[in-house]
Design an enzyme around this catalytic site. Structure first.
Site, PDB file in Angstrom:
ATOM      1  N   PRO A  87       1.072  -1.296   0.017  1.00 50.58           N
ATOM      2  CA  PRO A  87       0.031  -0.133   0.161  1.00 50.58           C
ATOM      3  C   PRO A  87       0.889   1.329   0.121  1.00 50.58           C
ATOM      4  O   PRO A  87       1.705   1.231   0.353  1.00 50.58           O
ATOM      5  CB  PRO A  87      -0.747  -0.018   1.415  1.00 50.58           C
ATOM      6  N   HIS A  88       0.707   2.083  -0.840  1.00 49.21           N
ATOM      7  CA  HIS A  88       1.438   3.290  -1.240  1.00 49.21           C
ATOM      8  C   HIS A  88       0.252   4.590  -0.873  1.00 49.21           C
ATOM      9  O   HIS A  88      -0.857   4.479  -1.932  1.00 49.21           O
ATOM     10  CB  HIS A  88       2.077   3.066  -2.056  1.00 49.21           C
ATOM     11  N   ALA A  89       0.744   6.344  -0.751  1.00 44.22           N
ATOM     12  CA  ALA A  89      -0.267   7.070  -1.399  1.00 44.22           C
ATOM     13  C   ALA A  89       1.159   8.437  -0.458  1.00 44.22           C
ATOM     14  O   ALA A  89       2.131   8.424  -0.325  1.00 44.22           O
ATOM     15  CB  ALA A  89      -0.813   7.314   0.420  1.00 44.22           C
TER      16      ALA A  89
END
Length: 155
Positions: free
Chosen positions: A66-68
């Site tokens: 997960p990344h942002a």
């Protein structure tokens, strides 16, 4: 093999995260990483959830990344967790993830974000490294593996 020593925060390694959902796993990782990076955990959590709604971040073989983008960061930074039990991150192989690397990066440094994401993806592509991470006995051993202090291949 590449290491992630410049990305991972040692205090943001969760050797056994008892998460009952993908959302809870993300929340735990965001809280750990927010402390290490000095950012608001809620802002990080909301950004990662927004990205997760676009498409799952499961990459297969029990791994999710997960990344942002999150304001307030100087550069990409990550947290790692071994989930118990594994959770569904929408991987194409249908396998739930037990190895999760959360990556956050400044919104104005998209190129750095993509380069870091590619490095993390390459790191987890190695089956022997995934197995060593699953077998590690605690946070120190996990950090040593992720940071490259322990090599999975002979010199």
């Amino acid at each position: 093999m590449n290491d992630l020593s410049d990305l991972v925060a040692p205090e943001a390694i969760l050797p056994r995260a008892l998460a009952t959902s993908r959302r809870q796993a993300i929340q735990m990782l965001c809280e750990a990483l927010a402390k290490a990076a000095g950012i608001d955990p809620r802002v990080a959590f909301d950004a990662v959830l927004l990205r997760e709604r676009l498409s799952g971040t499961g990459v297969g073989e029990g791994v999710a990344i997960p990344h942002a983008p999150v304001a307030g960061l100087k550069g990409p930074i990550g947290a790692f967790a071994r989930l118990d039990p594994p959770q569904d991150f929408g991987a194409l192989d249908g396998r739930p993830a037990d190895l999760v690397f959360l990556l956050l990066a400044p919104p104005d440094r998209g190129g750095d974000h993509l380069k870091a994401l590619a490095r993390v993806s390459r790191f987890f592509r190695h089956a022997d490294m995934r197995e060593k991470l699953r077998a590690a006995r605690g946070g120190d051993e996990l950090y040593a593996l992720i940071a490259g202090a322990v090599r999975s291949d002979a010199a």
